[in-house]
Design a protein around this motif. Structure first.
Motif, PDB file in Angstrom:
ATOM      1  N   SER A   1       5.329  -3.663   7.822  1.00  0.00           N
ATOM      2  CA  SER A   1       4.379  -3.899   8.903  1.00  0.00           C
ATOM      3  C   SER A   1       4.637  -5.230   9.565  1.00  0.00           C
ATOM      4  O   SER A   1       5.053  -6.183   8.927  1.00  0.00           O
ATOM      5  N   ALA A   2       4.358  -5.297  10.875  1.00  0.00           N
ATOM      6  CA  ALA A   2       4.561  -6.561  11.577  1.00  0.00           C
ATOM      7  C   ALA A   2       3.606  -7.627  11.061  1.00  0.00           C
ATOM      8  O   ALA A   2       3.824  -8.816  11.278  1.00  0.00           O
ATOM      9  N   ASN A   3       2.548  -7.204  10.361  1.00  0.00           N
ATOM     10  CA  ASN A   3       1.617  -8.169   9.794  1.00  0.00           C
ATOM     11  C   ASN A   3       2.282  -9.051   8.758  1.00  0.00           C
ATOM     12  O   ASN A   3       1.828 -10.155   8.496  1.00  0.00           O
TER      13      ASN A   3
ATOM     14  N   LEU B   1       2.306  -4.846   3.480  1.00  0.00           N
ATOM     15  CA  LEU B   1       1.315  -5.541   4.276  1.00  0.00           C
ATOM     16  C   LEU B   1       1.559  -7.035   4.314  1.00  0.00           C
ATOM     17  O   LEU B   1       1.229  -7.712   5.268  1.00  0.00           O
ATOM     18  N   GLU B   2       2.071  -7.572   3.222  1.00  0.00           N
ATOM     19  CA  GLU B   2       2.320  -9.005   3.189  1.00  0.00           C
ATOM     20  C   GLU B   2       3.485  -9.263   2.253  1.00  0.00           C
ATOM     21  O   GLU B   2       3.591  -8.637   1.198  1.00  0.00           O
TER      22      GLU B   2
ATOM     23  N   LEU C   1       0.868  -1.183   0.000  1.00  0.00           N
ATOM     24  CA  LEU C   1       0.000   0.000   0.000  1.00  0.00           C
ATOM     25  C   LEU C   1       0.900   1.226   0.000  1.00  0.00           C
ATOM     26  O   LEU C   1       1.805   1.328   0.812  1.00  0.00           O
ATOM     27  N   VAL C   2       0.678   2.136  -0.961  1.00  0.00           N
ATOM     28  CA  VAL C   2       1.513   3.338  -1.050  1.00  0.00           C
ATOM     29  C   VAL C   2       0.630   4.557  -0.901  1.00  0.00           C
ATOM     30  O   VAL C   2      -0.412   4.650  -1.536  1.00  0.00           O
TER      31      VAL C   2
ATOM     32  N   LEU D   1       3.916   0.913   2.476  1.00  0.00           N
ATOM     33  CA  LEU D   1       3.598   0.046   3.601  1.00  0.00           C
ATOM     34  C   LEU D   1       3.536  -1.384   3.099  1.00  0.00           C
ATOM     35  O   LEU D   1       2.760  -1.691   2.198  1.00  0.00           O
TER      36      LEU D   1
ATOM     37  N   PHE E   1       9.270  -8.716  11.656  1.00  0.00           N
ATOM     38  CA  PHE E   1       9.250  -7.276  11.456  1.00  0.00           C
ATOM     39  C   PHE E   1       8.730  -6.520  12.663  1.00  0.00           C
ATOM     40  O   PHE E   1       8.512  -5.334  12.602  1.00  0.00           O
TER      41      PHE E   1
ATOM     42  N   PRO F   1       6.369 -11.987  11.590  1.00  0.00           N
ATOM     43  CA  PRO F   1       6.639 -11.611  12.979  1.00  0.00           C
ATOM     44  C   PRO F   1       8.041 -11.038  13.157  1.00  0.00           C
ATOM     45  O   PRO F   1       8.285 -10.300  14.104  1.00  0.00           O
TER      46      PRO F   1
ATOM     47  N   ASP G   1       7.788   1.263   5.317  1.00  0.00           N
ATOM     48  CA  ASP G   1       7.493   0.685   6.618  1.00  0.00           C
ATOM     49  C   ASP G   1       7.110  -0.770   6.424  1.00  0.00           C
ATOM     50  O   ASP G   1       6.149  -1.072   5.722  1.00  0.00           O
TER      51      ASP G   1
END
Lengths: 291, 191
Positions: free
Chosen positions: A86-88, A142-143, A59-60, A140, A93, A91, A84
């Motif tokens: 994401s910790a999602n 996400l995955e 996601l930008v 960002l 991260f 783990p 960034d």
């Protein structure tokens, strides 16, 4: 990078398959996975895009703010990148774990966009030496599903295409002090020309051949990869080799040729989708995150 | 709306450890936020989430393991904590981790003698008293109650009532979503 544990037999299976131009999910060596691109997903940004390439989800968001131009380029605006993880995504991260990967990706993006002509920075200038638009591009993760750089560059291009910067009028007083007036109309804005924005194509060397758009499993089998950034006309702007293995010069030339070909078709399909979304305008059905 | 991801079990003596991280995307708020996580507000939210979910998840069933709940805010327009709790509840249910009850949360405020439920960013920023309430709907127990600013104690009843009403409404929606999803999945598996 998020990693996957593969047994020796699985690695052998992947490597042998690639030699025959057959990958685990049935693609050829130069095929991308099915990608979904959607723009304007986050409403309080100037522009945003979301890209799903297989399991990789990026996601930008682009926010335009006013700032002072850099000293060595007084009549241009500039771009700032921040990535960034994401910790999602994994783990690993959590907390500060994703910072290393994030800075590596951000530095690559800076290098690619520092080449002349990728984005028209002069259009971002308001008052030379005093005011300019700064575009903060925030990525960002996400995955993580393999092939991060390609997905990120596609998302950045789509988000820049979607960015709407309000028009500015500069009023000069009698004393010479300038006042800046932002137009209130949300439709009165300038758009960026993204025709020359490059996209990254990652070519991973597996065995004797190279593949485009590697999944996590394929990345685990490949020792070296070449990242090249290609514009829509097929010109190469930047090149970087990553990985702990080594590449011989002939493979590099082959990979460059493949990369140019693949890059051109990638740009063509991306531009088609962006133009389609643009033509639908407000009637477009937004899927967002719940689709 | 914040995004949630399923929690995973991964390393404690007699109960599971609930590990949370609250993170905001840099473009989520009107002003660009510099640090996604690790600043004071995020750490505070993380602790609140941890406290809320330790009260709801049956941690005695999983000794010596850890449940990670990571919440990522994509866009913030007020009621961040409450949306996180609701999303994380659904994620924990989706992961199959047993809980005592749904945890539903809602914010509430008080303006001009009226209690308001579910404040937006503009209403929160106006500076009136605001409360966040996390409720376990069927038993009516409160998992977390937090209040800012000054409020006359006569009005406390009204604010809690408003927040509880909103929580029950959210509970109805979450329950319906979970039941629909389970029906769909069992239909696919069955035939």
């Amino acid at each position: 990078m998020a990693s996957v544990v593969l047994s020796e037999a699985e690695k052998l299976y992947i490597v042998h398959g690639v030699q025959e131009d057959l990958r685990v999910d049935g693609r050829g060596c130069e095929d991308y996975r099915c990608a979904e691109v959607e723009t304007d997903v986050v409403s309080n940004t100037s522009g945003s895009a979301r890209v799903k390439l297989g399991h990789t989800d990026i996601l930008v968001g682009v926010k335009a703010e006013m700032g002072t131009p850099k000293l060595e380029k007084p009549d241009e605006g500039f771009l700032e990148f921040f990535v960034d993880c994401s910790a999602n995504a994994t783990p690993e991260f959590e907390g500060r774990g994703g910072e290393e990967l994030g800075t590596e990706i951000a530095n690559t993006l800076y290098r690619i966009f520092s080449s002349e002509g990728s984005v028209d920075l002069k259009s971002l200038c308001i008052n030379p030496r005093e005011h300019c638009w700064v575009l903060y591009v925030d990525v960002l993760l996400l995955e993580c599903g393999g092939n991060l750089f390609d997905a990120i560059s596609i998302a950045v291009k789509a988000a820049l295409f979607n960015t709407r910067i309000p028009k500015v009028r500069v009023l000069e007083d009698e004393e010479g002090s300038k006042e800046i007036e932002l137009s209130d109309d949300p439709y009165d804005c300038i758009r960026l020309n993204v025709d020359d924005v490059p996209c990254i194509v990652t070519l991973s060397k597996i065995g004797y051949r190279h593949v485009v758009d590697a999944t996590l499993q394929e990345e685990a089998c490949s020792l070296a990869s070449l990242l090249i950034s290609v514009t829509s006309k097929g010109a190469l702007t930047c090149m970087k080799k990553v990985g702990k293995g080594s590449l011989d010069p002939e493979s590099i030339f082959e990979m460059m040729e493949t990369g140019k070909r693949v890059g051109k078709s990638l740009h063509a399909s991306l531009q088609k989708i962006l133009d389609e979304e643009e033509s639908l305008g407000t009637t477009r059905q937004k899927v967002g995150f719940l689709g | 709306p914040p995004q949630m991801r399923g929690p995973r079990s991964k390393a404690l003596p007699d109960r599971a450890l609930v590990n949370c991280q609250y993170s905001m995307a840099t473009f989520s708020t009107g002003e660009r936020k510099r640090r996604p996580h690790g600043d004071r507000k995020s750490s505070e939210m993380t602790l609140h989430l941890k406290q809320t979910f330790e009260a709801a998840i049956l941690t005695e069933l999983y000794p010596r393991s850890q449940i990670d709940i990571y919440v990522q805010i994509l866009q913030a327009d007020g009621g961040n904590y409450c949306a996180c709790v609701n999303a994380a509840t659904l994620a924990v249910i989706d992961a199959g981790i047993p809980m005592r009850d749904y945890v539903c949360a809602s914010s509430a405020g008080f303006v001009e003698d009226t209690a308001l439920a579910d404040l937006s960013y503009v209403e929160e920023a106006s500076g009136g008293p605001q409360a966040a309430l996390a409720l376990l709907p069927t038993s009516g127990q409160i998992a977390l109650l937090q209040m800012d600013s000054r409020l006359h104690e006569d009005h406390l009843e009204a604010i809690i009532e408003a927040a509880s009403g909103a929580c029950r409404a959210v509970h109805a929606v979450l329950d319906r979503v979970v039941r629909d999803h389970v029906q769909e999945v069992t239909a696919l598996l069955g035939d």
